[in-house]
Design an enzyme around this catalytic site. Sequence first.
Site, PDB file in Angstrom:
ATOM      1  N   GLU A 188       0.824  -1.212   0.000  1.00 30.58           N
ATOM      2  CA  GLU A 188       0.000   0.000   0.000  1.00 30.58           C
ATOM      3  C   GLU A 188       0.865   1.271   0.000  1.00 30.58           C
ATOM      4  O   GLU A 188       0.773   2.108   0.889  1.00 30.58           O
ATOM      5  CB  GLU A 188      -0.973  -0.011   1.185  1.00 30.58           C
ATOM      6  N   ASP A 242      -8.372  -9.296   3.612  1.00 31.53           N
ATOM      7  CA  ASP A 242      -8.084  -8.208   4.546  1.00 31.53           C
ATOM      8  C   ASP A 242      -9.134  -8.093   5.647  1.00 31.53           C
ATOM      9  O   ASP A 242      -9.991  -7.214   5.574  1.00 31.53           O
ATOM     10  CB  ASP A 242      -7.999  -6.883   3.792  1.00 31.53           C
ATOM     11  N   GLU A 295     -12.516  -2.753  12.117  1.00 34.47           N
ATOM     12  CA  GLU A 295     -12.496  -1.988  10.867  1.00 34.47           C
ATOM     13  C   GLU A 295     -13.629  -2.381   9.920  1.00 34.47           C
ATOM     14  O   GLU A 295     -14.329  -1.520   9.392  1.00 34.47           O
ATOM     15  CB  GLU A 295     -11.147  -2.166  10.168  1.00 34.47           C
TER      16      GLU A 295
HETATM   17  O1  GCW Z   1      -6.941  -2.881   5.234  1.00 35.97           O
HETATM   18  C1  GCW Z   1      -5.912  -2.022   5.387  1.00 35.97           C
HETATM   19  C2  GCW Z   1      -6.377  -0.902   6.262  1.00 35.97           C
HETATM   20  C3  GCW Z   1      -5.239   0.063   6.441  1.00 35.97           C
HETATM   21  C4  GCW Z   1      -4.069  -0.691   7.066  1.00 35.97           C
HETATM   22  C5  GCW Z   1      -3.710  -1.876   6.174  1.00 35.97           C
HETATM   23  C6  GCW Z   1      -2.603  -2.720   6.776  1.00 35.97           C
HETATM   24  C7  GCW Z   1      -2.377   0.177   8.496  1.00 35.97           C
HETATM   25  O2  GCW Z   1      -7.494  -0.289   5.697  1.00 35.97           O
HETATM   26  O3  GCW Z   1      -5.668   1.101   7.269  1.00 35.97           O
HETATM   27  O4  GCW Z   1      -2.964   0.141   7.243  1.00 35.97           O
HETATM   28  O5  GCW Z   1      -4.832  -2.685   5.996  1.00 35.97           O
HETATM   29  O6  GCW Z   1      -2.926  -3.727   7.410  1.00 35.97           O
HETATM   30  O7  GCW Z   1      -1.445  -2.394   6.609  1.00 35.97           O
END
Ligand code: GCW
Length: 615
Positions: A243, A322, A350
């Site tokens: 990311e 995720d 989340e």
């Molecule tokens: O799903 C994503 C989240 C991000 C997070 C990422 C991760 C810390 O939306 O906020 O970043 O996973 O796990 O690195």
Amino acid sequence: MNIIDTGAAAWLTYLPMEIPQGETTQDIARSELRAGLSSLGFAAKVDVIEDDKGEGFEITQSQDGYVIKGGKTGVLYGVYHFLSAIAREESPLTPFTAPHYPLRMINHWDNMDGSVERGYAGRSLFFKNHQLDYDEQRIHRYARMLASVSINAICPNNVNVHPPMDLLITKTYLPQLKKLADILRLYGIRLLLTIEYSMPSYHGAGTADPHEKTVHTWWEERAAEVYRYIPDLVGFLVKADSEYRPGPFTYGRSHTQGANMLARALAPYGGKLFWRCFVYNCKQDWRDTETDRPKAAFATYAPLDGEFDDNVVLQIKNGPLDFQVREPASPLLYAMPNTNKALELQIAQEYTGHQIDLFYLAQLWRDVLTQLPKGAAQYIAAVGNLGDDDNWCGHDLAQANLYAYGRIAWLGESHPEQFAAEWARLTYPQAAEEVADILLASPAAYEKYAAPLGLGFMVNPHIHYGPSPEGYEFSLWGTYHRADQTAIGVDRSSRGTGFTGQYPDQFGALFDDPATCPEKLLLFFHRLRYDHVMADGRTLLQRIYDDHFNGAQEAEALKAAWEQLKDKMPERTFERVLARFERQVKNAREWRDVINTYFYRKSGISDARGRMIYS
Ligand code: GCW
């Protein structure tokens, strides 16, 4: 302060709010024992004896009372075990017990401006205005709460490292961090820190290429300095090439090269490198049907088995996508027998209701752990659900998730009913059974009204709360369901993207066939027509409609069950939780109507029972 009414005591209702006194973990253990016994009004004699069994302990009977015997931290765990059992009116006796996972970690995703990424309980407990700035008393109470369920390591800072957080491993912040570490150590808790992979490039070495000797030296010097301040640091936690974060790929190098370089800098101090495997293409073109995001981590790491140094630990999220409401266990957790692994869970809600909607996570975690062989991961970590809200978790009942995580980390197994009962008896003894029932009913309700049958990601983009069926459908994130007028889902079987082939044969075969695939995961693995007939004779679409109507009703039932407790709960607690249930009911209705209407408009097929769908 009225303790119970703010939620600040959490499940530690057997201890006063005053923090324990002492210079060592043993002092703290004795101080907690004295305070707990007096607040419980428990008269028997309790002796504490230290041995060399580390974190393990046993509790036996003596002539005139009890003996808690354990190692340095074991005696503290033994004291909490003892007090908790007495508070629950159960026998405190226990044969020798020791933790399943040697490191039981919480990862905070806290930023130095005080915000918390995916935080739903207020601001950071550690940071404010780009400083480590915390309420010491509160840190003691936080540490005591964590230690009471055996958590022994925390990472205070976010895996997404935003400046000036990179400087935490420099003299600018190390003296302050040392103070934090000194408090936590009293409770058997060690620190872990995230780092910015590219830091050498702009902080003296000119590059962060792991091939360059200067970069090795740079990290060696950093590690030396950090360990001068915090000699028992667990190590570093790294999000690399994930990311938009930099990593070895940025320099055309492999993850073994990048991870081993950092691990070697930590090795002289006994440090470990936790390397997250959340690596996938986050710039996918939604038109591309070849790339399948759940395949990414296994494809990247499985071929590297045996190539990581002994002090590298790959940290793997429980599911391949995720932290969705329903996912199979990550295939990477079955692979790489010659590599150290940590299982990463998410206590922060989340995708499971933001600690507004109730979602007791112990069943989800049980489903993960029972799929995996016992030794699948050597360590365990979880993204924390804590903030500076008085009640720590935003939703008072979300404290149960933190409690359950600690119990799992000790036992290596999840027992949702047992943990819910324990937690509820400690926290709300006057309504323990009712509260435990509410917790246990909560995940099924949420799962029914949120995305159907393992689909996931039908959420509002970025915030991840509330429904948005196509919120991620035409984006770069690789999380598509590809619904059209006749069918939905991605075929991840051997006839499709081949994802099922990443599992050991017996699981792969099970998932590969819609007839044997667990129903709850059907749309995770398969693309099916809306008129696909399910095991019970209903069509897929009717099942989706029914689940959404039922889920919204079950959310109402949770609220109604809570309302029954009006006379049994402290007034402010009752009102605070009721306000959350009111928001949950509203959210559940929104999910029901948006999802059902979406499918009705796509398919043109009405609900067989003629319930209201908005055309
Ligand atoms: O799903 C994503 C989240 C991000 C997070 C990422 C991760 C810390 O939306 O906020 O970043 O996973 O796990 O690195």
